[in-house]
Motif scaffolding. Structure first.
Motif, PDB file in Angstrom:
ATOM      1  N   SER A 232      42.439  41.043  44.949  1.00 16.10           N
ATOM      2  CA  SER A 232      41.442  40.505  45.886  1.00 16.10           C
ATOM      3  C   SER A 232      41.894  40.590  47.340  1.00 16.10           C
ATOM      4  N   GLU A 233      43.039  41.210  47.596  1.00 18.10           N
ATOM      5  CA  GLU A 233      43.611  41.233  48.943  1.00 18.10           C
ATOM      6  C   GLU A 233      42.679  41.894  49.956  1.00 18.10           C
ATOM      7  N   VAL A 234      42.121  43.040  49.604  1.00 17.77           N
ATOM      8  CA  VAL A 234      41.303  43.784  50.576  1.00 17.77           C
ATOM      9  C   VAL A 234      40.073  42.982  50.975  1.00 17.77           C
ATOM     10  N   GLU A 235      39.382  42.417  49.995  1.00 19.27           N
ATOM     11  CA  GLU A 235      38.195  41.629  50.309  1.00 19.27           C
ATOM     12  C   GLU A 235      38.557  40.390  51.127  1.00 19.27           C
ATOM     13  N   PHE A 236      39.663  39.766  50.784  1.00 20.38           N
ATOM     14  CA  PHE A 236      40.084  38.581  51.517  1.00 20.38           C
ATOM     15  C   PHE A 236      40.348  38.919  52.976  1.00 20.38           C
ATOM     16  N   LEU A 237      41.068  40.007  53.213  1.00 17.76           N
ATOM     17  CA  LEU A 237      41.403  40.375  54.585  1.00 17.76           C
ATOM     18  C   LEU A 237      40.159  40.738  55.382  1.00 17.76           C
ATOM     19  N   LEU A 238      39.241  41.491  54.776  1.00 19.07           N
ATOM     20  CA  LEU A 238      38.017  41.876  55.487  1.00 19.07           C
ATOM     21  C   LEU A 238      37.155  40.663  55.810  1.00 19.07           C
ATOM     22  N   HIS A 239      37.015  39.734  54.863  1.00 20.91           N
ATOM     23  CA  HIS A 239      36.218  38.530  55.119  1.00 20.91           C
ATOM     24  C   HIS A 239      36.852  37.677  56.217  1.00 20.91           C
ATOM     25  N   GLU A 240      38.177  37.717  56.289  1.00 23.69           N
ATOM     26  CA  GLU A 240      38.875  36.918  57.289  1.00 23.69           C
ATOM     27  C   GLU A 240      38.728  37.511  58.686  1.00 23.69           C
ATOM     28  N   GLU A 241      38.615  38.833  58.759  1.00 28.28           N
ATOM     29  CA  GLU A 241      38.640  39.502  60.056  1.00 28.28           C
ATOM     30  C   GLU A 241      37.275  39.980  60.538  1.00 28.28           C
ATOM     31  N   LEU A 242      36.336  40.205  59.617  1.00 27.93           N
ATOM     32  CA  LEU A 242      35.103  40.908  59.978  1.00 27.93           C
ATOM     33  C   LEU A 242      33.866  40.221  59.407  1.00 27.93           C
ATOM     34  N   TYR A 310      38.592  60.887  60.961  1.00 25.95           N
ATOM     35  CA  TYR A 310      39.010  59.524  60.642  1.00 25.95           C
ATOM     36  C   TYR A 310      39.705  59.509  59.294  1.00 25.95           C
ATOM     37  N   GLN A 311      40.848  58.815  59.250  1.00 25.60           N
ATOM     38  CA  GLN A 311      41.629  58.690  58.034  1.00 25.60           C
ATOM     39  C   GLN A 311      41.975  57.220  57.812  1.00 25.60           C
ATOM     40  N   LEU A 312      42.177  56.841  56.548  1.00 23.70           N
ATOM     41  CA  LEU A 312      42.676  55.505  56.264  1.00 23.70           C
ATOM     42  C   LEU A 312      44.180  55.513  56.506  1.00 23.70           C
ATOM     43  N   SER A 313      44.634  54.729  57.475  1.00 22.97           N
ATOM     44  CA  SER A 313      46.056  54.673  57.782  1.00 22.97           C
ATOM     45  C   SER A 313      46.792  53.732  56.849  1.00 22.97           C
ATOM     46  N   ASP A 314      46.063  52.927  56.096  1.00 18.29           N
ATOM     47  CA  ASP A 314      46.659  51.977  55.155  1.00 18.29           C
ATOM     48  C   ASP A 314      46.570  52.551  53.746  1.00 18.29           C
ATOM     49  N   ASN A 315      47.720  52.857  53.152  1.00 14.87           N
ATOM     50  CA  ASN A 315      47.734  53.463  51.820  1.00 14.87           C
ATOM     51  C   ASN A 315      47.098  52.572  50.769  1.00 14.87           C
ATOM     52  N   PHE A 316      47.360  51.257  50.852  1.00 16.30           N
ATOM     53  CA  PHE A 316      46.823  50.374  49.816  1.00 16.30           C
ATOM     54  C   PHE A 316      45.303  50.295  49.888  1.00 16.30           C
ATOM     55  N   PHE A 317      44.735  50.263  51.091  1.00 12.76           N
ATOM     56  CA  PHE A 317      43.278  50.285  51.209  1.00 12.76           C
ATOM     57  C   PHE A 317      42.726  51.543  50.559  1.00 12.76           C
ATOM     58  N   ARG A 318      43.385  52.656  50.784  1.00 11.56           N
ATOM     59  CA  ARG A 318      42.917  53.906  50.189  1.00 11.56           C
ATOM     60  C   ARG A 318      42.972  53.839  48.665  1.00 11.56           C
ATOM     61  N   PHE A 319      44.049  53.281  48.117  1.00 13.95           N
ATOM     62  CA  PHE A 319      44.151  53.140  46.664  1.00 13.95           C
ATOM     63  C   PHE A 319      43.090  52.187  46.142  1.00 13.95           C
ATOM     64  N   TRP A 320      42.914  51.049  46.814  1.00 17.94           N
ATOM     65  CA  TRP A 320      41.982  50.032  46.350  1.00 17.94           C
ATOM     66  C   TRP A 320      40.548  50.569  46.336  1.00 17.94           C
ATOM     67  N   TYR A 321      40.165  51.268  47.371  1.00 15.20           N
ATOM     68  CA  TYR A 321      38.794  51.801  47.425  1.00 15.20           C
ATOM     69  C   TYR A 321      38.599  53.004  46.514  1.00 15.20           C
ATOM     70  N   SER A 322      39.684  53.650  46.126  1.00 18.85           N
ATOM     71  CA  SER A 322      39.580  54.767  45.194  1.00 18.85           C
ATOM     72  C   SER A 322      39.528  54.325  43.741  1.00 18.85           C
ATOM     73  N   PHE A 323      40.260  53.229  43.406  1.00 17.70           N
ATOM     74  CA  PHE A 323      40.444  52.908  42.000  1.00 17.70           C
ATOM     75  C   PHE A 323      40.111  51.475  41.594  1.00 17.70           C
ATOM     76  N   VAL A 324      39.918  50.581  42.539  1.00 18.23           N
ATOM     77  CA  VAL A 324      39.523  49.212  42.192  1.00 18.23           C
ATOM     78  C   VAL A 324      38.057  48.986  42.510  1.00 18.23           C
ATOM     79  N   PHE A 325      37.668  49.262  43.729  1.00 18.87           N
ATOM     80  CA  PHE A 325      36.293  49.027  44.170  1.00 18.87           C
ATOM     81  C   PHE A 325      35.249  49.685  43.259  1.00 18.87           C
ATOM     82  N   PRO A 326      35.405  50.958  42.878  1.00 21.51           N
ATOM     83  CA  PRO A 326      34.340  51.582  42.064  1.00 21.51           C
ATOM     84  C   PRO A 326      34.326  51.142  40.605  1.00 21.51           C
TER      85      PRO A 326
END
Length: 466
Positions: A232-242, A310-326
């Motif tokens: 849940s890290e990615v969603e938590f960080l986005l909700h906290e910042e955006l 534009y590239q994702l500079s954060d490797n974990f975000f790239r992994f999360w959106y590739s394999f968790v989000f979908p």
């Protein structure tokens, strides 16, 4: 937990601490990058007032700070229950007892933006006290924050009261790969590269993996399970910042899937170019997205943004959106093992290809700094035109010398065909003196390994991790 890395950051802070002058140092960087841990480590052995600000009211913050000051021996403890204002509180910093070790006192304000949010006059108060009192005290003040845009635009910018007062500004970046993989000392070099491809250089993420478990077990246990913090890290960080996180999800997902131009991202997200451009700016400020230009692009070309990708500079975000989000539906029902076996394992090495290119570029920077390249590199990145792309490229100041590199994170050795392809692509750069570097996970076939051309260099996975 053993503290890992950050030697250069700590060295710079230590130089400030031992400077003859009083210090007002700003330390900032994205969330989870390890600012608090680094400052905690830096403060060891020093008489330190470490104030970790909370997202609270002004009165609550002053009450907490007052307790710390009184415990440190501030004179106000004899006649106050707490300081009524920040001006009265900060004034007493110069009246604290001299450190017993004869060195200067260290004062750290962690998450300083929370304090300014509750009292917008605080930067002006600190500026006035610094100009008239604190700059002459035996003190080092560190202002720390995770809101990078706030630090840059509200505290360091020309319109800020604190403009020009900083004696040091340290923007903390994610760890380089050679420090990040120290979290996994017993992994093979291939496993280290995979772990870095998944987690990047963010210490908070690296700590979640168990170094005694293999990569696949860690993915299933510490990313794909609902109870895992990284799930849940990615969603938590986005909700906290955006705000409008659904739209940001669409933008990040588009980039993770390979849409890198503004038009492609806007089409995928079904948003206008202007709207997407605004979202991308916010993501770049958070250190999640970066804008990339060919390494040979001139400053004027970069200003126009005609070729920027534009590239994702954060490797974990790239992994999360590739394999968790979908695959959230399957994961929410506890199907982590199947998601890993069917969705991740077959393509994990392909996924690691881009982070492996990043590893190779960081290696080139390190080699250049150590004077182990044919020339001193001024710029290192990727190169591309309408038809060709070069994974790694370094150029010198004059533009007359270059290194062109091909990177392959595959389970088969590289062969002469890959060298010939790289040579053809390098011929289009327009630089006469070009060396060819091949980076490979699985080594090189016999024909390539026996090559004696001095302009060709072969770099295996072991050399990258020496």
């Amino acid at each position: 937990m053993v503290f890992i890395g950050r030697e250069h950051d700590l060295q710079q802070l230590d130089e400030c601490y031992h400077s003859r002058k009083s210090q007002l140092v700003f330390v900032y960087g994205r969330r989870r990058v390890g600012k608090t841990e680094t400052l905690t480590h830096f403060s060891r052995g020093k008489e330190t007032l470490f104030f970790a600000a909370q997202n609270a009211t002004r009165e609550e913050q002053l009450a907490s700070f007052s307790r710390l000051m009184f415990e440190a021996g501030a004179p106000g403890k004899d006649y106050l229950r707490q300081y009524p204002t920040w001006e009265s509180a900060l004034t007493e910093l110069s009246k604290l007892p001299e450190p017993s070790n004869g060195e200067r006192r260290l004062v750290v304000f962690d998450e300083f933006p929370y304090l300014v949010k509750a009292d917008p006059s605080l930067p002006s108060i600190l500026q006035n006290l610094w100009d008239h009192t604190l700059r002459n005290a035996n003190i080092m003040i560190i202002i720390c924050g995770s809101s990078m845009s706030f630090i840059e635009k509200e505290l360091l910018a020309e319109k800020s009261p604190l403009y020009g007062r900083a004696t040091g500004i340290l923007k903390m970046n994610p760890m380089p790969y050679w420090d990040a993989v120290k979290f996994f000392p017993d992994y093979s070099n291939e496993e280290k590269a995979l772990a870095y491809a998944i987690l990047g250089g963010i210490p908070r993420y690296l700590e979640e993996f168990d170094p005694d478990e293999p990569v696949d077990v860690n993915i299933k246990k510490h990313i794909l399970r609902r109870i895992a913090p990284l799930y849940s890290e990615v969603e938590f960080l986005l909700h906290e910042e955006l705000r409008e996180t659904a739209r940001y999800n669409s933008v990040i997902r588009a980039i993770a899937l390979g849409d890198t131009s503004l038009n492609e991202i806007a089409t995928h997200a079904m948003l206008s170019n202007g709207t997407v451009s605004s979202y991308l700016s916010s993501l770049m400020e958070l250190g999640i997205v970066e804008r990339e230009f060919p390494v040979t692009a001139k400053l004027k070309e970069q200003a126009k943004g005609t070729r920027g990708l534009y590239q994702l500079s954060d490797n974990f975000f790239r992994f999360w959106y590739s394999f968790v989000f979908p695959y959230r539906s399957e994961l929410e029902h506890g199907d982590a093992i199947s998601v890993y076996e069917r969705r991740i394992a077959p393509v994990l090495h392909d996924f690691a290809g881009k982070p492996f290119e990043e590893i190779c570029r960081e290696w080139l920077w390190r080699e250049s700094i150590a004077d182990r390249l044919p020339f001193h590199a001024a710029r290192i990145g990727r190169w591309w035109n309408r038809t060709d792309e070069i994974d790694v490229m370094a150029v010198d100041d004059s533009g007359g010398h270059a290194i062109a590199g091909e990177c392959k994170f595959r389970n088969t050795p590289m062969d002469m065909g890959m060298l010939n392809l790289l040579r053809r692509r390098a011929a289009n750069i327009g630089v006469d003196d070009t060396n060819c570097y091949l980076f490979s996970l699985s080594g090189f076939d016999s024909a390539l390994a026996d090559i004696t051309d001095p302009t060709v260099r072969l770099i295996g996975i072991d050399e990258l991790f020496q």
